[in-house]
Design a protein around this motif. Structure first.
Motif, PDB file in Angstrom:
ATOM      1  N   THR A 247      59.725  24.728  83.760  1.00 26.97           N
ATOM      2  CA  THR A 247      61.019  24.882  84.430  1.00 26.97           C
ATOM      3  C   THR A 247      61.872  23.650  84.159  1.00 26.97           C
ATOM      4  N   ASP A 248      62.065  23.361  82.884  1.00 28.53           N
ATOM      5  CA  ASP A 248      62.872  22.229  82.456  1.00 28.53           C
ATOM      6  C   ASP A 248      64.335  22.520  82.779  1.00 28.53           C
ATOM      7  N   PRO A 249      64.998  21.710  83.602  1.00 18.40           N
ATOM      8  CA  PRO A 249      66.400  21.988  83.943  1.00 18.40           C
ATOM      9  C   PRO A 249      67.336  21.925  82.743  1.00 18.40           C
ATOM     10  N   ALA A 250      66.896  21.309  81.660  1.00 22.16           N
ATOM     11  CA  ALA A 250      67.727  21.265  80.458  1.00 22.16           C
ATOM     12  C   ALA A 250      67.654  22.562  79.671  1.00 22.16           C
TER      13      ALA A 250
ATOM     14  N   ALA B 239      71.721  18.033  85.263  1.00 23.62           N
ATOM     15  CA  ALA B 239      71.419  17.825  83.843  1.00 23.62           C
ATOM     16  C   ALA B 239      72.559  18.286  82.938  1.00 23.62           C
ATOM     17  N   GLY B 240      73.536  18.974  83.524  1.00 25.73           N
ATOM     18  CA  GLY B 240      74.676  19.441  82.747  1.00 25.73           C
ATOM     19  C   GLY B 240      74.413  20.717  81.976  1.00 25.73           C
ATOM     20  N   SER B 241      73.308  21.397  82.258  1.00 27.08           N
ATOM     21  CA  SER B 241      72.991  22.626  81.531  1.00 27.08           C
ATOM     22  C   SER B 241      73.530  23.871  82.234  1.00 27.08           C
ATOM     23  N   LEU B 242      73.889  23.750  83.500  1.00 34.75           N
ATOM     24  CA  LEU B 242      74.533  24.825  84.240  1.00 34.75           C
ATOM     25  C   LEU B 242      75.686  24.239  85.040  1.00 34.75           C
ATOM     26  N   HIS B 243      76.740  25.032  85.215  1.00 36.78           N
ATOM     27  CA  HIS B 243      77.875  24.606  86.031  1.00 36.78           C
ATOM     28  C   HIS B 243      77.787  25.361  87.356  1.00 36.78           C
TER      29      HIS B 243
END
Length: 212
Positions: free
Chosen positions: A80-83, A148-152
């Motif tokens: 479950t890597d947030p990136a 992490a900037g992978s989801l807004h």
């Protein structure tokens, strides 16, 4: 002696399992309010003293059933890597679908819904002990992915509600009305994937153009 200790632990575990099985059946057949601890002890073929030792009140029995149905491994089921939100959300969505598909889950929901007017605390206990821990885990994932900037995602609670709602609307809720509702693994995986894609379409971060 270690052997004797193990034997007694196994006996206690077997009796606990018998009690929970009997209570689940009785709650489903005649309702929570009309079921007594004495009836549970009789159906489980244990003494009242044995039952009271493990479960002092009927609410303790209900809490144990919720724990049994919703019980989860402490080990992560998948990365479950947030990136990598597609992989992470798919892993969480798959675990949620598996939880909702467990034997006894639909029965637990039916029981809580049927008894809610008389015993509203059952719904709160089912939510607090069952769904909420997993809900919070998914919510934390959305927060981590946003950091992490992978989801807004500005409202992780709403994002979690939307994703889990899409999955439960296919996996669980039809079973409240259709006893024979039992989608196969491929269909469940497809529902999870569609939920993930919908979430990514709503909260995904567009790829940045390559710099010159």
């Amino acid at each position: 002696m270690p052997g004797a200790s193990s034997f007694h632990q196994q006996v206690a575990a077997d009796k606990r399992a018998a009690i929970l099985t009997a209570a689940t059946a009785l709650f489903g057949e005649q309702g929570y309010g009309r079921t007594s601890l004495a009836q549970i002890a009789t159906a489980a073929q244990v003494s009242k003293a044995t039952l009271f030792k493990q479960f002092p009140t009927k609410s303790h029995v209900f809490d144990a059933i919720v724990d049994e149905v919703w019980g989860r491994s402490t080990e992560p089921t998948a990365p479950t890597d947030p990136a990598d939100p597609r992989t992470g959300l798919r892993a969480l969505g798959t675990e949620y679908a598996e939880l909702l598909s467990r034997p006894g889950m639909a029965g637990l929901f039916r029981l809580v819904i049927a008894e809610a007017p008389s015993f509203p605390e059952l719904g709160r206990r089912q939510f607090d002990l069952g769904k909420l821990p997993f809900f919070d885990e998914v919510c934390r994932y959305f927060q981590a992915a946003a950091a992490a900037g992978s989801l807004h995602v500005q409202d992780p609670t709403m994002a979690t509600t939307q994703m889990l709602g899409m999955i439960s609307n296919f996996v669980l809720w039809p079973r409240m009305f259709l006893i024979d509702w039992a989608p196969d693994g491929e269909s469940v995986a497809g529902a999870v994937e569609e939920a993930v894609l919908t979430v990514l379409a709503r909260y995904g971060v567009p790829d940045r153009p390559a710099s010159d």
